[in-house]
Write an enzyme that holds these catalytic residues in place. Structure first.
Site, mmCIF file in Angstrom:
data_model
loop_
_atom_site.group_PDB
_atom_site.id
_atom_site.type_symbol
_atom_site.label_atom_id
_atom_site.label_comp_id
_atom_site.label_asym_id
_atom_site.label_seq_id
_atom_site.Cartn_x
_atom_site.Cartn_y
_atom_site.Cartn_z
ATOM 1 N N PRO A 87 5.159 2.629 6.268
ATOM 2 C CA PRO A 87 4.607 1.992 6.662
ATOM 3 C C PRO A 87 3.493 2.857 7.820
ATOM 4 O O PRO A 87 2.856 2.429 8.766
ATOM 5 C CB PRO A 87 5.895 1.382 7.998
ATOM 6 C CG PRO A 87 6.992 2.787 7.180
ATOM 7 C CD PRO A 87 6.658 2.574 6.102
ATOM 8 N N GLU A 114 15.815 7.594 5.887
ATOM 9 C CA GLU A 114 14.926 7.518 7.042
ATOM 10 C C GLU A 114 13.971 7.889 6.563
ATOM 11 O O GLU A 114 12.792 7.306 7.652
ATOM 12 C CB GLU A 114 15.427 8.970 7.183
ATOM 13 C CG GLU A 114 14.940 9.107 9.132
ATOM 14 C CD GLU A 114 15.005 7.493 10.179
ATOM 15 O OE1 GLU A 114 14.019 7.726 10.651
ATOM 16 O OE2 GLU A 114 16.129 7.019 10.038
ATOM 17 N N ARG A 152 -3.929 -9.153 -10.923
ATOM 18 C CA ARG A 152 -4.448 -10.435 -11.032
ATOM 19 C C ARG A 152 -6.154 -9.196 -11.222
ATOM 20 O O ARG A 152 -6.897 -10.741 -11.445
ATOM 21 C CB ARG A 152 -4.469 -10.725 -10.048
ATOM 22 C CG ARG A 152 -4.768 -10.531 -8.372
ATOM 23 C CD ARG A 152 -4.087 -11.146 -7.392
ATOM 24 N NE ARG A 152 -4.094 -12.830 -7.707
ATOM 25 C CZ ARG A 152 -5.501 -13.367 -7.774
ATOM 26 N NH1 ARG A 152 -6.619 -13.127 -6.914
ATOM 27 N NH2 ARG A 152 -5.194 -14.807 -7.220
ATOM 28 N N ASP A 167 -11.456 -15.855 -4.313
ATOM 29 C CA ASP A 167 -10.181 -15.778 -3.094
ATOM 30 C C ASP A 167 -10.646 -14.873 -2.526
ATOM 31 O O ASP A 167 -11.293 -14.652 -1.673
ATOM 32 C CB ASP A 167 -9.274 -14.154 -4.381
ATOM 33 C CG ASP A 167 -8.531 -14.932 -5.229
ATOM 34 O OD1 ASP A 167 -8.881 -16.535 -5.322
ATOM 35 O OD2 ASP A 167 -8.028 -14.404 -5.636
#
Length: 248
Positions: A87, A114, A152, A167
């Protein structure tokens, strides 16, 4: 392309890597997946890969030794791109997907607990990537997202390679609306231009609708885009249409 995945839960990837586009790309030998439980690289008889943090605090921290050994066992003549799903990483986007798609060898590190021993960040991985400002239980789901978006883009992975080019985000714009048969459903008709067979008009309509959708839903993308003369003209048309619609 070779993709290695380091995880404590290899069973999570079985269905994903054998299904849909990823499964077909594997069958065509466009990509070669290897899923490894990095617990196998622990020197502990109990397969320990984590420990309590120095300085105290809650949670457990992944130890450096198993991950370093695992990555080093995979490295060939050319050092692979080693990606830590985290993150704290850089926000993932289509531009980064296209960059990673050019690599020959990617290694994804999926952590739990953690966090990671900081030496993993500083001396082992080449990239830290986040798929959003939220926290998941582990890096596996995030790695699946990145892997899908990268595979892809490989030549031959999609039945129609123009799909990847058109896309959303690939052109810097959100994708235009799509329609298929029937031409009319419950009174809602497909736009006449799409039934006209006039290729140039269809291309113009699609560009205009991409601009419309982007300006309405993601105006921030337009600010970063280098607009062509045609785009500016179409945006002016959209603005004029909006003023007419907004009139009381």
């Amino acid at each position: 392309m070779r993709i290695d995945i380091l995880t404590l839960f290899p069973e999570m990837f079985a269905g994903v890597l054998s299904s849909s586009i990823l499964g077909k790309a594997r069958e065509k030998e466009i990509v070669d997946f290897h899923v490894t439980n990095f617990r196998d690289f622990s020197e502990s008889k109990h397969g320990t890969v984590d420990d309590t943090p120095y300085g105290g605090g809650g949670g457990m921290v992944l130890k450096p030794e198993p991950l370093f050994r695992a990555v080093e066992s995979m490295a060939g003549e050319k050092k692979p791109r080693v990606i830590l799903m985290c993150p704290q990483g850089v926000p993932y986007n289509q531009k980064l997907a296209e960059e990673l798609a050019k690599e020959e060898h990617l290694v994804f590190v999926c952590g739990h607990y953690e966090g990671y021993d900081e030496r993993i960040r500083e001396h082992l991985v080449t990239d830290e990537i986040s798929i959003g400002d939220y926290v998941l239980t582990g890096g596996e789901l995030a790695a699946m997202v990145v892997i899908d978006s990268v595979v892809r883009l490989q030549p031959g992975a999609l039945g129609n390679q123009t799909s990847a080019v058109e896309d959303s985000f690939s052109t810097g714009l959100l994708e235009y609306p799509h329609y298929t048969r029937p031409a009319e459903f419950r009174g809602w008709r497909v736009p006449d231009v799409l039934l006209s067979g006039h290729h140039a008009n269809i291309v113009k309509w699609r560009l205009k609708e991409s601009l419309r959708r982007t300006s309405e839903r993601r105006p921030d993308l337009l600010k970063r885009l280098e607009l062509t003369a045609e785009m500016k003209k179409l945006l002016a048309e959209l603005e004029a249409e909006k003023k007419i619609t907004d009139k009381p």
